[in-house]
Design a protein around this motif. Structure first.
Motif, PDB file in Angstrom:
ATOM      1  N   THR A   1       0.827  -1.222   0.000  1.00 17.03           N
ATOM      2  CA  THR A   1       0.000   0.000   0.000  1.00 17.03           C
ATOM      3  C   THR A   1       0.857   1.267   0.000  1.00 17.03           C
ATOM      4  O   THR A   1       0.323   2.359  -0.106  1.00 17.03           O
TER       5      THR A   1
ATOM      6  N   GLY B   1     -10.358  -0.568  -0.134  1.00 18.75           N
ATOM      7  CA  GLY B   1     -10.715  -1.982  -0.070  1.00 18.75           C
ATOM      8  C   GLY B   1     -11.725  -2.238   1.024  1.00 18.75           C
ATOM      9  O   GLY B   1     -12.685  -3.004   0.854  1.00 18.75           O
TER      10      GLY B   1
ATOM     11  N   HIS C   1      -9.313 -10.642   6.158  1.00 18.57           N
ATOM     12  CA  HIS C   1      -9.193  -9.193   6.371  1.00 18.57           C
ATOM     13  C   HIS C   1     -10.524  -8.617   6.823  1.00 18.57           C
ATOM     14  O   HIS C   1     -10.586  -7.798   7.736  1.00 18.57           O
TER      15      HIS C   1
ATOM     16  N   GLU D   1     -11.239  -4.988   9.661  1.00 15.86           N
ATOM     17  CA  GLU D   1     -12.132  -3.963   9.110  1.00 15.86           C
ATOM     18  C   GLU D   1     -13.066  -3.405  10.178  1.00 15.86           C
ATOM     19  O   GLU D   1     -14.219  -3.054   9.908  1.00 15.86           O
TER      20      GLU D   1
ATOM     21  N   ASP E   1     -12.922 -11.297  -1.575  1.00 19.95           N
ATOM     22  CA  ASP E   1     -12.045 -10.166  -1.290  1.00 19.95           C
ATOM     23  C   ASP E   1     -10.781 -10.404  -2.111  1.00 19.95           C
ATOM     24  O   ASP E   1      -9.856 -11.088  -1.686  1.00 19.95           O
TER      25      ASP E   1
ATOM     26  N   ARG F   1      -5.895  -8.529  -3.809  1.00 15.29           N
ATOM     27  CA  ARG F   1      -4.696  -8.832  -4.615  1.00 15.29           C
ATOM     28  C   ARG F   1      -4.989  -9.981  -5.590  1.00 15.29           C
ATOM     29  O   ARG F   1      -4.170 -10.889  -5.741  1.00 15.29           O
TER      30      ARG F   1
ATOM     31  N   GLN G   1     -14.091  -7.692  -4.795  1.00  5.84           N
ATOM     32  CA  GLN G   1     -13.519  -6.393  -4.453  1.00  5.84           C
ATOM     33  C   GLN G   1     -12.054  -6.456  -4.847  1.00  5.84           C
ATOM     34  O   GLN G   1     -11.353  -7.405  -4.469  1.00  5.84           O
TER      35      GLN G   1
ATOM     36  N   LYS H   1      -2.779  -1.600  -3.879  1.00  5.66           N
ATOM     37  CA  LYS H   1      -1.774  -2.580  -3.445  1.00  5.66           C
ATOM     38  C   LYS H   1      -0.727  -2.665  -4.566  1.00  5.66           C
ATOM     39  O   LYS H   1      -0.183  -1.653  -4.940  1.00  5.66           O
TER      40      LYS H   1
ATOM     41  N   ARG I   1       3.699  -8.608  12.995  1.00  3.77           N
ATOM     42  CA  ARG I   1       2.722  -9.690  13.176  1.00  3.77           C
ATOM     43  C   ARG I   1       3.107 -10.428  14.451  1.00  3.77           C
ATOM     44  O   ARG I   1       3.646 -11.527  14.411  1.00  3.77           O
TER      45      ARG I   1
ATOM     46  N   ARG J   1       6.372  -8.591   8.829  1.00  5.04           N
ATOM     47  CA  ARG J   1       6.024  -8.803   7.416  1.00  5.04           C
ATOM     48  C   ARG J   1       6.741  -7.798   6.528  1.00  5.04           C
ATOM     49  O   ARG J   1       6.831  -6.614   6.863  1.00  5.04           O
TER      50      ARG J   1
HETATM   51  N1  TLP Z   1      -4.487  -4.684   3.873  1.00  5.57           N
HETATM   52  C1  TLP Z   1      -3.493  -3.851   4.511  1.00  5.57           C
HETATM   53  C2  TLP Z   1      -3.733  -3.737   6.025  1.00  5.57           C
HETATM   54  O1  TLP Z   1      -5.044  -3.364   6.288  1.00  5.57           O
HETATM   55  C3  TLP Z   1      -3.446  -4.981   6.778  1.00  5.57           C
HETATM   56  C4  TLP Z   1      -2.104  -4.422   4.257  1.00  5.57           C
HETATM   57  O2  TLP Z   1      -1.134  -3.679   4.497  1.00  5.57           O
HETATM   58  O3  TLP Z   1      -1.995  -5.570   3.817  1.00  5.57           O
HETATM   59  N2  TLP Z   1      -8.521  -6.879   1.840  1.00  5.57           N
HETATM   60  C5  TLP Z   1      -7.267  -7.322   2.016  1.00  5.57           C
HETATM   61  C6  TLP Z   1      -6.962  -8.757   1.776  1.00  5.57           C
HETATM   62  C7  TLP Z   1      -6.253  -6.429   2.414  1.00  5.57           C
HETATM   63  O4  TLP Z   1      -5.023  -6.903   2.606  1.00  5.57           O
HETATM   64  C8  TLP Z   1      -6.573  -5.077   2.633  1.00  5.57           C
HETATM   65  C9  TLP Z   1      -5.521  -4.101   3.113  1.00  5.57           C
HETATM   66  C10 TLP Z   1      -7.903  -4.667   2.439  1.00  5.57           C
HETATM   67  C11 TLP Z   1      -8.855  -5.601   2.037  1.00  5.57           C
HETATM   68  C12 TLP Z   1      -8.363  -3.249   2.703  1.00  5.57           C
HETATM   69  O5  TLP Z   1      -7.842  -2.357   1.824  1.00  5.57           O
HETATM   70  P1  TLP Z   1      -7.779  -0.775   2.198  1.00  5.57           P
HETATM   71  O6  TLP Z   1      -6.566  -0.630   3.060  1.00  5.57           O
HETATM   72  O7  TLP Z   1      -7.673  -0.120   0.886  1.00  5.57           O
HETATM   73  O8  TLP Z   1      -9.027  -0.413   2.885  1.00  5.57           O
END
Ligand code: TLP
Length: 349
Positions: A10, A60, A85, A90, A170, A173, A196, A201, A313, A319
């Motif tokens: 991100t 996301g 996630h 969330e 979800d 990625r 979604q 990312k 983590r 990570r």
């Molecule tokens: N992940 C972020 C953090 O929130 C942990 C990261 O740095 O990996 N689905 C998945 C699988 C995600 O990994 C993330 C973000 C989201 C949804 C949410 O995306 P955003 O951050 O755009 O709201």
């Protein structure tokens, strides 16, 4: 000393080409359906994931929430991985905003077991909430970016279908997942009702995500987005980056995967550190630092001191993620700096 930011994919900044595309975007008021750049983006996004329609959202998190609200009514039940996630990160929006009842199931290193999912879907009964939706995640973040194989993915979708549930993916990625699996994204969307996808990312946008599904689903998602305050005006500024990313930043994701593997292999060979190499399938590396004799906080602080930024983590892992911010030289530099820390760690001196 150059700061090497490995915290998350991100952390990317828009590339010069993306900035130019944003600068040149033709804009209008999207709430009136009058932003041509948003329209162009949404139709390209829908096409690339093999769905009828798509909707631009801000993040996301918002994309998942909008999808949940469009699928279920308050009181309905959602089956999902306890490590997903949506469940873990969330802020409980599933329950406290969408009003849905979570039925968490534990995955095994990111893999849900179809039999365990089937067992978690309750039969109709006056006392129970109505099971409505199964949520999947690919790549799977908390397992280290693991890729759920297509066969297992389809088996899980079939379990949901047989019991009359819809499926939301979800796919923050999903382009990473598909490339790593040697599959098409559309192979993964064939049996789901909604997806979604994050633009922020590996795709490298400064903000934005999209949800996709049937036209009728997207109409409901549009209303949910509006209820959440996510109706936008000249949103072409976001969409232009998205279109640029979908056209230019997808094929290169395999470079991130290659670099993650290089990084993981080197770190795994260092005293006090270990990486479960089976989990390094995409752009994440979860590093177990137990053997260093340092807490996660201590290790992270030492890394930060050396200019290497990671996410934690706890209690045993940090990570690192690779992205278009990193070239081969960056990875080598990260490896060198970590090697220095390891040499001075309590358990290694
Ligand atoms: N992940 C972020 C953090 O929130 C942990 C990261 O740095 O990996 N689905 C998945 C699988 C995600 O990994 C993330 C973000 C989201 C949804 C949410 O995306 P955003 O951050 O755009 O709201």
């Amino acid at each position: 000393m150059k700061r090497l930011n490995m915290r998350s994919d991100t952390q990317t900044l828009p590339t010069p080409g993306m900035r130019q595309a944003i600068f040149e975007a033709v804009l209008g008021d999207d709430t009136y359906g009058e932003d041509p750049t948003v329209k162009e983006f949404e139709s390209l996004a829908a096409e690339m994931v093999g769905m009828e329609a798509a909707l631009l959202v801000l993040s996301g998190n918002m994309g998942n929430l909008v999808a949940l609200m469009a699928h279920g009514a308050p009181g309905d039940e959602v089956i999902l991985d306890q490590d997903s996630h949506i469940f873990y990160y969330e802020v409980g929006g599933l329950a406290n905003i969408a009003g849905l009842m979570p039925m968490p199931v534990r995955s095994h290193a990111g893999m849900l077991d179809p039999q365990e999912v089937a067992a978690a879907i309750r039969s109709p009964n006056l006392h129970y909430p109505t099971p409505r939706l199964l949520c999947l995640e690919n790549t799977h973040n908390r397992s280290g970016g693991r890729v759920v194989p297509l066969d297992l993915h389809n088996e899980l979708c079939a379990v949901a279908r047989e019991r009359g549930l819809s499926v939301h993916l979800d796919g923050a990625r999903i382009f990473n997942a598909a490339q790593a699996a040697g599959a098409a994204v559309t192979d993964y969307t064939e049996n789901v009702d909604s997806i979604q996808v994050c633009l922020t990312k590996g795709l490298g946008c400064p903000l934005g995500s999209f949800v996709a599904g049937s036209r009728e689903f997207i109409e409901r998602a549009d209303r949910a987005r509006k209820r959440l305050g996510g109706g936008m005006r000249q949103a072409g500024l976001i969409a232009a980056g998205g279109t640029y990313a979908l056209r230019n930043h997808v094929d290169r994701l395999s470079e991130d995967h290659r670099r993650a593997r290089t990084l993981a292999t080197a770190l795994n060979g260092m005293p006090g550190l270990s990486v479960d190499m089976a989990t390094v399938e995409s752009n994440m590396v979860y590093i177990d630092h137990t053997g260093l004799g340092m807490s996660t906080g201590e290790f992270t602080a030492a890394l930060k001191e050396a200019g290497v930024i990671v996410s934690t983590r706890p209690p045993h892992h940090v990570r690192m993620c690779t992205s278009l911010e990193h070239d081969d030289a960056t990875i080598e530099e990260v490896i060198d700096r970590v090697a220095n820390i390891v040499q001075g760690a309590p358990a290694c001196v």
